[in-house]
Design a protein around this motif. Structure first.
Motif, PDB file in Angstrom:
ATOM      1  N   VAL A 142     -22.154  -4.393  -0.656  1.00  0.00           N
ATOM      2  CA  VAL A 142     -20.965  -4.627  -1.473  1.00  0.00           C
ATOM      3  C   VAL A 142     -20.550  -3.296  -2.102  1.00  0.00           C
ATOM      4  O   VAL A 142     -21.389  -2.579  -2.661  1.00  0.00           O
ATOM      5  N   VAL A 143     -19.273  -2.976  -2.008  1.00  0.00           N
ATOM      6  CA  VAL A 143     -18.734  -1.769  -2.622  1.00  0.00           C
ATOM      7  C   VAL A 143     -18.016  -2.165  -3.911  1.00  0.00           C
ATOM      8  O   VAL A 143     -17.090  -2.994  -3.883  1.00  0.00           O
ATOM      9  N   LEU A 144     -18.449  -1.579  -5.031  1.00  0.00           N
ATOM     10  CA  LEU A 144     -17.840  -1.844  -6.341  1.00  0.00           C
ATOM     11  C   LEU A 144     -17.041  -0.610  -6.741  1.00  0.00           C
ATOM     12  O   LEU A 144     -17.605   0.479  -6.848  1.00  0.00           O
ATOM     13  N   THR A 145     -15.746  -0.774  -6.979  1.00  0.00           N
ATOM     14  CA  THR A 145     -14.875   0.388  -7.153  1.00  0.00           C
ATOM     15  C   THR A 145     -14.586   0.751  -8.604  1.00  0.00           C
ATOM     16  O   THR A 145     -14.294   1.908  -8.898  1.00  0.00           O
ATOM     17  N   THR A 146     -14.621  -0.220  -9.532  1.00  0.00           N
ATOM     18  CA  THR A 146     -14.257   0.065 -10.924  1.00  0.00           C
ATOM     19  C   THR A 146     -15.106  -0.761 -11.884  1.00  0.00           C
ATOM     20  O   THR A 146     -15.549  -1.868 -11.555  1.00  0.00           O
ATOM     21  N   GLY A 147     -15.302  -0.231 -13.082  1.00  0.00           N
ATOM     22  CA  GLY A 147     -16.018  -0.986 -14.104  1.00  0.00           C
ATOM     23  C   GLY A 147     -15.251  -2.230 -14.519  1.00  0.00           C
ATOM     24  O   GLY A 147     -15.833  -3.305 -14.716  1.00  0.00           O
ATOM     25  N   LEU A 148     -13.926  -2.103 -14.655  1.00  0.00           N
ATOM     26  CA  LEU A 148     -13.101  -3.254 -15.005  1.00  0.00           C
ATOM     27  C   LEU A 148     -13.227  -4.342 -13.949  1.00  0.00           C
ATOM     28  O   LEU A 148     -13.320  -5.540 -14.271  1.00  0.00           O
ATOM     29  N   GLY A 149     -13.246  -3.938 -12.686  1.00  0.00           N
ATOM     30  CA  GLY A 149     -13.354  -4.908 -11.600  1.00  0.00           C
ATOM     31  C   GLY A 149     -14.691  -5.628 -11.590  1.00  0.00           C
ATOM     32  O   GLY A 149     -14.751  -6.838 -11.358  1.00  0.00           O
ATOM     33  N   VAL A 150     -15.770  -4.875 -11.829  1.00  0.00           N
ATOM     34  CA  VAL A 150     -17.102  -5.501 -11.868  1.00  0.00           C
ATOM     35  C   VAL A 150     -17.158  -6.544 -12.987  1.00  0.00           C
ATOM     36  O   VAL A 150     -17.572  -7.697 -12.780  1.00  0.00           O
ATOM     37  N   ARG A 151     -16.763  -6.134 -14.180  1.00  0.00           N
ATOM     38  CA  ARG A 151     -16.797  -7.066 -15.319  1.00  0.00           C
ATOM     39  C   ARG A 151     -15.879  -8.266 -15.091  1.00  0.00           C
ATOM     40  O   ARG A 151     -16.244  -9.415 -15.366  1.00  0.00           O
ATOM     41  N   GLY A 152     -14.676  -7.985 -14.590  1.00  0.00           N
ATOM     42  CA  GLY A 152     -13.722  -9.057 -14.370  1.00  0.00           C
ATOM     43  C   GLY A 152     -14.195 -10.045 -13.322  1.00  0.00           C
ATOM     44  O   GLY A 152     -13.993 -11.263 -13.468  1.00  0.00           O
ATOM     45  N   TRP A 153     -14.825  -9.545 -12.286  1.00  0.00           N
ATOM     46  CA  TRP A 153     -15.328 -10.422 -11.214  1.00  0.00           C
ATOM     47  C   TRP A 153     -16.427 -11.343 -11.743  1.00  0.00           C
ATOM     48  O   TRP A 153     -16.400 -12.554 -11.518  1.00  0.00           O
ATOM     49  N   LEU A 154     -17.373 -10.778 -12.458  1.00  0.00           N
ATOM     50  CA  LEU A 154     -18.465 -11.591 -12.997  1.00  0.00           C
ATOM     51  C   LEU A 154     -17.944 -12.609 -14.011  1.00  0.00           C
ATOM     52  O   LEU A 154     -18.389 -13.770 -14.035  1.00  0.00           O
TER      53      LEU A 154
END
Length: 370
Positions: free
Chosen positions: A65-77
């Protein structure tokens, strides 16, 4: 005395997210801030695209899995928790290789107690593409958490290399619905009423330049950034919004974090102070702020400070009204009376040091230490 290294300087802030935090950090160091958000972040509904993508990878898990942004990681979870898939998603992410594009995504994963297998050294998609090319991903299933611009360049390249790419949209970026504040900031840039601009995402740079183009001020903005206004970008990817088109060379902190960028701004302008003698009075100039030897202070307008700067370039040398008009008003005015009025106001602000700005009859003005 100045309350901080940024006292006397004005910083334009273009962010929408965390803008209040950034402004608080800057004003705490003495800066004046002009907020003109050029970007809008939209969270995607947890019941639509995020659900579909999350269920898809839970049914058929990816190899990495490629995680591109901190906002995206937090938002996804957070979105996965809202649709009761959070625990399953965390178990999945703990069982596969996680590739992070830079410190923000890495930090968000660490906060979630998830280990990172690899971090892009320059926080750029090219690093991810090169590493995955060396690894070989033909037929490999890869999930990509998209950034606000869709990470299309990354996903398209992975598709070309034969990967089975699952796109996970979490949020998207757009121009603000109301660009009035952004337009004010752009005009302030052109008029040199800001000393610096801050950017925290490449699309913010692109939007800023796009809005400047709408206003017919693209060339004027480029000139300001090449001469008097310093652009600061939170990371190298953000900076490519300028460098890819050779518009400016922004300053980027070694640590690609908001706090590090603010510290860099403070260091940069902390060296801009100037100590001068005017009519026997010691004056400390810091941006638009003057501090006198008796600890008194006065604030200059942009025009007043610009005239003083020209006179102080070579103390004792006479500068004509015509030259000052050209240098300070950049050819936008032709009435030399404007120079006379501005010099008169400057003298008022200088107080006991006002005699340091001398009038030379029929020739112009000069700065004198005596």
């Amino acid at each position: 005395m100045p309350v901080g290294p940024l006292a006397g300087f004005t910083v334009g802030v273009t962010a929408d997210r965390r803008a209040d935090e950034q402004i608080k950090l800057l004003t705490g160091r003495g800066a004046e801030c002009l907020h003109g958000p050029v970007i809008k972040t939209h969270a995607l509904g947890s019941e639509d695209q995020i659900r579909v993508a999350t269920e898809q990878i839970l049914r058929n898990p990816p190899e990495l899995v490629v995680l591109t942004t901190g906002l995206g990681v937090r938002g996804w979870l957070e979105a996965a928790d809202a649709i009761q898939l959070g625990d399953e998603l965390r178990v999945l992410l703990a069982s596969v290789d996680l590739y992070a594009r830079g410190p923000k995504a890495t930090g968000a994963l660490a906060t979630a107690d998830l280990d990172v297998a690899w971090i892009a050294p320059r926080a750029r998609y090219d690093d991810i593409i090169d590493t995955l090319h060396e690894r070989g991903i033909d037929g490999v299933r890869i999930a990509v958490q998209l950034d606000g611009a869709g990470a299309n360049g990354l996903c398209d390249r992975l598709d070309e290399m034969g990967a089975d790419v699952v796109r996970v949209p979490v949020y998207r970026w757009s121009l603000p619905g109301d660009t009035a504040a952004a337009e004010r900031l752009i005009r302030a840039t052109v008029e040199r009423r800001v000393d610096a601009l801050t950017f925290t995402a490449k699309p913010a740079v692109e939007n800023y330049l796009e809005i400047a183009g709408f206003l017919g001020l693209a060339d004027e903005v480029a000139d300001a950034l090449a001469t008097d206004v310093v652009a600061f970008c939170v990371g190298p990817v953000c900076a490519t919004g300028f460098t890819d088109d050779d518009i400016a060379t922004p300053l980027v902190p070694e640590k690609h974090r908001l706090g590090a960028m603010v510290q860099q701004i403070a260091r940069h302008f902390g060296t801009r102070g100037q100590d001068v003698e005017l009519a026997g009075t010691h004056v400390r100039l810091q941006g638009r702020l003057m501090v006198f030897e008796d600890c008194g202070q006065a604030w200059l307008t942009d025009r007043e400070r610009s005239i003083l700067d020209v006179l102080l370039e070579r103390p004792g040398v006479v500068r004509s009204k015509r030259e000052l008009l050209q240098r300070v008003w950049h050819g936008s005015e032709s009435d030399e009376h404007l120079v006379e009025v501005t010099v008169a106001r400057l003298r008022q602000r200088l107080g006991t040091a006002s005699d340091g700005i001398e009038t030379v009859i029929r020739r112009g003005y000069r700065a004198s230490a005596q």
